[in-house]
Motif scaffolding. Structure first.
Motif, mmCIF file in Angstrom:
data_model
loop_
_atom_site.group_PDB
_atom_site.id
_atom_site.type_symbol
_atom_site.label_atom_id
_atom_site.label_comp_id
_atom_site.label_asym_id
_atom_site.label_seq_id
_atom_site.Cartn_x
_atom_site.Cartn_y
_atom_site.Cartn_z
ATOM 1 N N UNK A 1 0.857 -1.186 0.000
ATOM 2 C CA UNK A 1 0.000 0.000 0.000
ATOM 3 C C UNK A 1 0.890 1.231 0.000
ATOM 4 N N UNK A 2 0.538 2.201 -0.839
ATOM 5 C CA UNK A 2 1.280 3.459 -0.870
ATOM 6 C C UNK A 2 0.287 4.594 -1.106
ATOM 7 N N UNK A 3 0.379 5.635 -0.280
ATOM 8 C CA UNK A 3 -0.506 6.791 -0.377
ATOM 9 C C UNK A 3 0.340 8.051 -0.226
ATOM 10 N N UNK A 4 0.161 9.010 -1.115
ATOM 11 C CA UNK A 4 0.933 10.238 -1.016
ATOM 12 C C UNK A 4 0.660 11.171 -2.179
ATOM 13 N N UNK A 5 1.410 12.283 -2.186
ATOM 14 C CA UNK A 5 1.274 13.290 -3.236
ATOM 15 C C UNK A 5 2.505 13.246 -4.129
ATOM 16 N N UNK A 6 2.301 12.869 -5.372
ATOM 17 C CA UNK A 6 3.398 12.799 -6.330
ATOM 18 C C UNK A 6 3.375 14.048 -7.211
ATOM 19 N N UNK B 1 19.313 -4.700 9.387
ATOM 20 C CA UNK B 1 18.086 -4.036 8.958
ATOM 21 C C UNK B 1 16.897 -4.527 9.773
ATOM 22 N N UNK B 2 15.773 -3.878 9.562
ATOM 23 C CA UNK B 2 14.523 -4.301 10.174
ATOM 24 C C UNK B 2 13.398 -3.911 9.229
ATOM 25 N N UNK B 3 12.191 -4.359 9.565
ATOM 26 C CA UNK B 3 11.041 -4.037 8.732
ATOM 27 C C UNK B 3 10.885 -2.530 8.579
ATOM 28 N N UNK B 4 10.965 -1.801 9.692
ATOM 29 C CA UNK B 4 10.776 -0.350 9.655
ATOM 30 C C UNK B 4 11.859 0.337 8.846
ATOM 31 N N UNK B 5 13.105 -0.111 9.006
ATOM 32 C CA UNK B 5 14.216 0.518 8.295
ATOM 33 C C UNK B 5 14.078 0.303 6.797
ATOM 34 N N UNK B 6 13.672 -0.898 6.367
ATOM 35 C CA UNK B 6 13.493 -1.164 4.941
ATOM 36 C C UNK B 6 12.415 -0.256 4.366
ATOM 37 N N UNK B 7 11.317 -0.065 5.100
ATOM 38 C CA UNK B 7 10.268 0.830 4.626
ATOM 39 C C UNK B 7 10.789 2.254 4.491
ATOM 40 N N UNK B 8 11.611 2.695 5.434
ATOM 41 C CA UNK B 8 12.155 4.049 5.366
ATOM 42 C C UNK B 8 13.128 4.202 4.204
ATOM 43 N N UNK B 9 13.913 3.165 3.914
ATOM 44 C CA UNK B 9 14.817 3.212 2.772
ATOM 45 C C UNK B 9 14.032 3.434 1.493
ATOM 46 N N UNK B 10 12.974 2.642 1.307
ATOM 47 C CA UNK B 10 12.175 2.747 0.078
ATOM 48 C C UNK B 10 11.462 4.090 0.023
ATOM 49 N N UNK B 11 10.872 4.508 1.137
ATOM 50 C CA UNK B 11 10.106 5.748 1.149
ATOM 51 C C UNK B 11 10.982 6.950 0.844
ATOM 52 N N UNK B 12 12.146 7.032 1.507
ATOM 53 C CA UNK B 12 13.022 8.180 1.281
ATOM 54 C C UNK B 12 13.601 8.198 -0.120
ATOM 55 N N UNK B 13 13.734 7.029 -0.745
ATOM 56 C CA UNK B 13 14.253 6.986 -2.107
ATOM 57 C C UNK B 13 13.285 7.639 -3.091
ATOM 58 N N UNK B 14 12.018 7.709 -2.705
ATOM 59 C CA UNK B 14 11.013 8.303 -3.591
ATOM 60 C C UNK B 14 10.862 9.805 -3.378
ATOM 61 N N UNK B 15 11.529 10.354 -2.342
ATOM 62 C CA UNK B 15 11.282 11.735 -1.935
ATOM 63 C C UNK B 15 12.343 12.647 -2.518
ATOM 64 N N UNK B 16 11.922 13.884 -2.834
ATOM 65 C CA UNK B 16 12.831 14.921 -3.301
ATOM 66 C C UNK B 16 14.026 15.051 -2.358
ATOM 67 N N UNK B 17 15.296 15.191 -2.842
ATOM 68 C CA UNK B 17 15.707 15.496 -4.211
ATOM 69 C C UNK B 17 15.867 14.293 -5.126
ATOM 70 N N UNK B 18 15.621 13.056 -4.642
ATOM 71 C CA UNK B 18 15.611 11.909 -5.554
ATOM 72 C C UNK B 18 14.427 12.029 -6.491
ATOM 73 N N UNK C 1 8.158 12.530 -5.009
ATOM 74 C CA UNK C 1 7.246 12.864 -3.922
ATOM 75 C C UNK C 1 7.804 14.065 -3.169
ATOM 76 N N UNK C 2 6.935 15.012 -2.815
ATOM 77 C CA UNK C 2 7.363 16.182 -2.054
ATOM 78 C C UNK C 2 7.729 15.817 -0.627
ATOM 79 N N UNK C 3 7.010 14.888 -0.032
ATOM 80 C CA UNK C 3 7.321 14.403 1.310
ATOM 81 C C UNK C 3 7.101 12.897 1.334
ATOM 82 N N UNK C 4 7.633 12.260 2.352
ATOM 83 C CA UNK C 4 7.629 10.801 2.399
ATOM 84 C C UNK C 4 6.213 10.240 2.357
ATOM 85 N N UNK C 5 5.921 9.351 1.403
ATOM 86 C CA UNK C 5 4.577 8.781 1.327
ATOM 87 C C UNK C 5 4.348 7.734 2.419
#
Length: 826
Positions: free
Chosen positions: A195-200, A246-263, A221-225
């Motif tokens: 599931x992913x929800x956010x503003x692209x 790693x952990x479940x939470x850390x993996x989610x943060x890796x993916x989420x931040x990869x989608x956020x500006x300036x990436x 994404x302007x901010x982390x989805x």
């Protein structure tokens, strides 16, 4: 001074009366010898009456609210999360035609995603670690449920005429099935649903006069989805060497931040478009945030079940995009004074906001003290805002902020004025308020040597550093002509005095492949403060070069000309998320060891006209902690190394403040207090050559152990922090590493000005590497538990570029306020 605790007499009497009413009937029943069943019958009757009255009051309240305000009553009855964006905001439009188009294209989008997993992600994971060489995807099924777009907003104001900016409110609830396997460890894992929800944000630029009319498409994404993944076999996967950090939470943060500006993902549509310029544009500006003070905060600390009311231990979380800062904690204060300064890059506006939340630090769960959201468009228009803002989502509380919008100027005409305004023209420090921004585009390298093994291709990465700030590029595997196409930014204190150091290293054999140093003063003499060329690498092959584009931009505060009766106020937006949701996305709790990224704001000095006040609350500053910034996921092509991951503060257990004006490497409050204390000690007399005292150190490098050895022997003639003397200890970093894991501390010596430590510490670093480092030594006063007598006693910065390092030396060093002019005493 006001008392620390206050007793609520009315509450105490009320609670006593309630307890008496409950206990007395039981006593009467026992006294009369009646059955205990009468108590149960009475309790059941009481519960039924309360429930009946509560439901009746609720229905009556809703009816009255509906009569008074029909719209508000509807909003209260329907959760805001259940409504699409176009219901809340009139400028957000429905796009059912777009959803129908995506649904028709979904099978082909799934084919593209499967190809991306197999041809790009799978080889990158295999090459990232020897333990993952047998990694493979056994099944990739994205599912039949397509992505849904709940609303579209098109920006027509404050945008370039050659671009189109769209904000898409996207929602994806996919019944996907992705299975992976690591045959070497007989490990199988997978993903059942995502599931992913956010503003692209979608940017179409540049608009051109030929077909297809649009030069390129950029997505981010302007901010982390909000991201949720339902794993299968995750426990087995995290037992594999290389992934056990790693952990479940850390993996989610890796993916989420990869989608956020300036990436960002950039798709060129015509060949003439400069893809590098589109993928890594120059920031729109820099926001300097003076996080000054707060007033009338809520007291969250209570004792004896709320009968005794205390105060709060407030701290702030500041966010601009994916740049997150945390202030220091002020103990037991409802009117805290932080006087901290942060600098953040602003890549996109409209769309980005300054988001601030205040919390009360507690051992278990921190209490919410209020939030604030400010539109950066208003800050850019005003250039300078110095105001008190009322906190949202709480009954009381105000926050004092000073916001400066710094424009990026391509000329050095204004540089001397900027250096004078931040006092960088006199001090010799390499950190503090920034006068310029260095923007670097790392393209590629050619003819790199093979490293330690002849006829074997290296795994090259690039280390870039300016002063104490360092960043790393991605690793390119098994090639001597790597292509990186990465962007980096550095905040620069004084470009006339600082250098850019570039080193290409082989990640596999941990050896240097070449380096060069560029004085930033050369950029000041270049056209548009920009250089784009191939630089020859020293200590490398005869034809080894690296291709880079380097631009310097001066940070200028252009104050707007206003009439005397002009009044301004930044537009404060109401928070769009619930308090619990926002708190979970911001609140930092566990430090990791991040590398500074291209967005990392530099520690800044508070030496401004409006920040010259000294307060007892400021003196309560604890010893400085290590940096806490979101890391850049572009560091490695695999983000699977535990030490390389990016994070959001949502998964952390020990909070650490972001170094800002409280950082003892710039010109912090501690340094200002130390200078003020020196002036008080002088009091008409002439202090000696070493007014802050001296420290004796032994420094040498052990080639056998491949470590830097530092022995802290003793200190002498330290200044007294209180009438009883000082409680000194020594803290050390090997710059530019300011991570918590890189910190070394001695024990605390109680009530002495001539402490003896005789403790040995080591840093794992090679001799060529350590000669490019600086040893940061600070003598600090510990104080007692909850004591305000904590602060800096003296500082020392020792460059280690000495040929005698292998032999070593023992020497007395003079301590100074900021450590910028250390010299041996004997």
């Amino acid at each position: 001074p006001p008392p620390l605790l206050s007793v609520d007499v009315t509450g105490l009497v009320s609670q006593f009366a309630r307890s008496f009413v409950l206990i007395f009937p039981v006593y009467v029943l026992g006294y009369l010898g009646l059955s205990f069943s009468w108590v149960l019958i009475a309790l059941c009757g009481l519960f039924w009456i309360r429930r009946h009255r509560g439901g009746k009051s609720s229905r009556l309240g809703r009816a009255l609210a509906f009569l008074e305000d029909e719209e508000e009553a509807v909003r209260l009855s329907v959760s805001s999360a259940d409504l699409p964006a176009w219901v809340h905001f009139p400028d957000t439009e429905r796009a059912e035609w777009l959803n129908k188009t995506v649904k028709q294209m979904w099978p082909f989008i799934c084919q593209f995603i499967e190809k991306l997993f197999r041809e790009t992600i799978e080889p990158a994971v295999r090459g990232a670690n020897n333990h993952l060489s047998t990694f493979s995807f056994t099944k990739i099924d994205i599912g039949h449920q397509p992505l849904r777009i709940n609303g579209v907003k098109v920006y027509t104001e404050n945008v370039d005429k050659r671009q189109i900016i769209l904000d898409l409110q996207i929602s994806f609830v996919g019944n996907c099935e992705i299975d992976l396997e690591i045959k070497r460890y007989f490990c199988r894992a997978g993903v059942k649903s995502i599931q992913i929800h956010g503003t692209m944000r979608v940017i179409l630029e540049p608009l051109i006069g030929d077909m297809p009319l649009i030069g390129a498409l950029s997505l981010f994404f302007l901010r982390k989805p909000l991201l949720e993944i339902n794993w299968t076999g995750l426990t087995n996967l995290l037992d594999v060497p290389g992934l056990n950090g790693l952990s479940d939470t850390i993996i989610l943060d890796i993916i989420s931040n990869y989608l956020v500006l300036p990436n960002r993902i950039t798709v060129p549509l015509v060949s003439e478009v400069q893809i590098a310029q589109l993928r890594f544009p120059i920031p729109k500006g820099v926001l300097r945030i003076h996080f000054i003070e707060a007033q009338d905060l809520e007291g969250k600390d209570t004792y004896l079940k709320g009968i005794v009311k205390g105060k709060s231990d407030p701290y702030g979380i500041i966010r601009v995009g994916n740049q997150i800062f945390q202030s220091k904690v002020i103990k037991e204060n409802l009117n805290p004074k932080w006087n901290e300064v942060y600098e953040a890059l602003v890549y996109e506006h409209p769309g980005q906001e300054l988001e601030i939340e205040l919390f009360d630090e507690d051992p278990d769960k921190d209490d919410f003290l209020g939030s604030l959201m400010i539109d950066l468009i208003e800050v850019e228009k005003e250039r300078l805002l110095d105001e008190w803002f009322t906190l949202d989502e709480v009954s009381k509380g105000k926050l004092h902020l000073k916001l400066e919008w710094l424009t990026l100027m391509p000329t050095a005409d204004n540089l001397d004025k900027v250096l004078t305004s931040i006092r960088a023209d006199k001090d010799q420090a390499n950190d503090g308020l920034s006068s310029a921004l260095l923007i670097l585009y790392l393209d590629s390298a050619r003819n790199l040597p093979s490293g330690k093994k002849i006829n074997s291709n290296p795994n090259p990465l690039v280390l870039l550093s300016v002063g104490h700030k360092a960043q790393e590029s991605k690793i390119r595997y098994k090639t001597n002509e790597p292509v990186w196409e990465e962007n980096f930014t550095f905040f620069v204190h004084n470009p006339k005095r600082q250098d850019l150091e570039v080193e290409v290293r082989d990640e596999q054999h941990q050896c240097s492949l070449g380096n060069f140093k560029l004085p930033l003063s050369q950029l000041l003499e270049s056209e548009d403060l920009t250089m784009h060329q191939r630089f020859h690498l020293s200590n490398s092959g005869p034809n080894s070069t690296i291709n880079m584009k380097i631009a310097l931009r001066v940070l200028s505060l252009e104050k707007q000309a206003r009439s005397p009766d002009h009044q301004h106020s930044a537009q404060v937006k109401r928070p769009s998320l619930s308090k619990d949701a926002r708190k979970s996305s911001f609140k930092p709790q566990v430090p990791v060891s991040p590398k500074p990224d291209s967005n990392k704001p530099v520690p800044a000095s508070p030496v401004t006209d409006s920040d010259k006040k000294t307060d007892a609350a400021e003196k309560s500053q604890p010893p400085n902690a290590s940096p806490q910034w979101p890391t850049d996921l572009s560091r490695s092509s695999s983000s699977l190394h535990a030490s390389n991951f990016s994070y959001s503060p949502s998964h952390l257990s020990v909070k650490e403040p972001t170094p800002s004006i409280a950082s003892d490497i710039s010109l912090p409050i501690a340094t200002q207090e130390l200078r003020q204390r020196l002036r008080q000690l002088e009091n008409g007399t002439t202090l000696g050559q070493s007014p802050l005292g001296q420290i004796q150190l032994t420094i040498r490098h052990s080639s056998q152990r491949n470590k830097l050895i530092v022995v802290v022997h003793s200190c002498r003639n330290l200044i007294a922090f209180s009438e009883e003397g000082s409680d000194p200890y020594v803290r050390m970093y090997l710059l530019p590493d300011k991570r918590r894991s890189g910190r070394r501390k001695t024990h605390v010596s109680k009530k002495t000005l001539n402490p003896v430590f005789d403790q040995m510490f080591d840093f794992s670093v090679s001799l060529p590497e350590v000669q490019r480092r600086t040893l940061d030594v600070a003598v600090k006063n510990s104080g007692g538990f909850l004591s305000k007598d904590k602060g800096l006693l003296g500082k020392l910065l020792i460059p280690l570029a000495s040929e005698e390092l292998a032999k070593g030396w023992t020497q007395w060093y003079d301590l100074t306020e900021d450590g910028t002019r250390p010299h041996g005493a004997s």
